[in-house]
Motif scaffolding. Structure first.
Motif, PDB file in Angstrom:
ATOM      1  N   ILE A 144      33.417  36.663  30.934  1.00 11.08           N
ATOM      2  CA  ILE A 144      32.356  36.075  31.657  1.00 11.08           C
ATOM      3  C   ILE A 144      32.374  36.821  33.000  1.00 11.08           C
ATOM      4  N   ILE A 184      32.987  26.933  30.816  1.00 19.25           N
ATOM      5  CA  ILE A 184      32.236  28.085  31.820  1.00 19.25           C
ATOM      6  C   ILE A 184      32.531  27.721  33.062  1.00 19.25           C
ATOM      7  N   LEU A 197      24.754  31.895  29.493  1.00 18.40           N
ATOM      8  CA  LEU A 197      26.220  32.152  29.332  1.00 18.40           C
ATOM      9  C   LEU A 197      26.754  31.306  28.286  1.00 18.40           C
ATOM     10  N   LEU A 209      28.435  38.684  33.927  1.00 22.68           N
ATOM     11  CA  LEU A 209      27.990  38.648  35.208  1.00 22.68           C
ATOM     12  C   LEU A 209      27.573  39.921  35.848  1.00 22.68           C
ATOM     13  N   LYS A 216      25.709  33.319  25.314  1.00 22.13           N
ATOM     14  CA  LYS A 216      26.579  34.766  25.313  1.00 22.13           C
ATOM     15  C   LYS A 216      28.060  34.635  24.824  1.00 22.13           C
ATOM     16  N   THR A 217      28.699  33.333  25.452  1.00 21.94           N
ATOM     17  CA  THR A 217      30.169  33.192  25.456  1.00 21.94           C
ATOM     18  C   THR A 217      30.502  32.189  23.986  1.00 21.94           C
TER      19      THR A 217
END
Length: 91
Positions: free
Chosen positions: A9, A40, A29, A13, A32-33
């Motif tokens: 993360i 998160i 996010l 960022l 992407k994760t």
């Protein structure tokens, strides 16, 4: 030291802030994760506790400020050649 999810993360960022001049949204996010919003959020709180980010407005991911651009890794000792390797590389 950051664990894998914190490092991932933090890297996302950093890359968003450099490449797109903004921070990702919570939805971005999550994409992407591959993690849930609560995971998160907890990871971002951990990053804030470890002083990697400042997150004043917890309702908006876009309000994050990065304090450290990259994780501070301990410096390793340089590798010293054994035997006659220096002869072949230096002469």
């Amino acid at each position: 030291m950051l664990d894998d999810s914190e490092r991932k993360i933090h890297r996302i960022l950093h890359n968003y802030s450099v490449g797109r001049r903004r921070f990702p949204s919570m939805h971005e996010l999550m994409i992407k994760t591959g993690r849930a919003e609560r995971d998160i959020t907890q990871t971002l709180i951990n990053l804030e506790d470890k002083l990697f980010i400042i997150w004043d407005d917890k309702r908006r991911v876009e309000s994050i400020k990065l304090l450290q651009g990259m994780e501070q890794l301990p410096k390793s000792e340089p590798i010293k050649p054994n035997g006659n390797l220096d002869y072949w590389t230096n002469y």
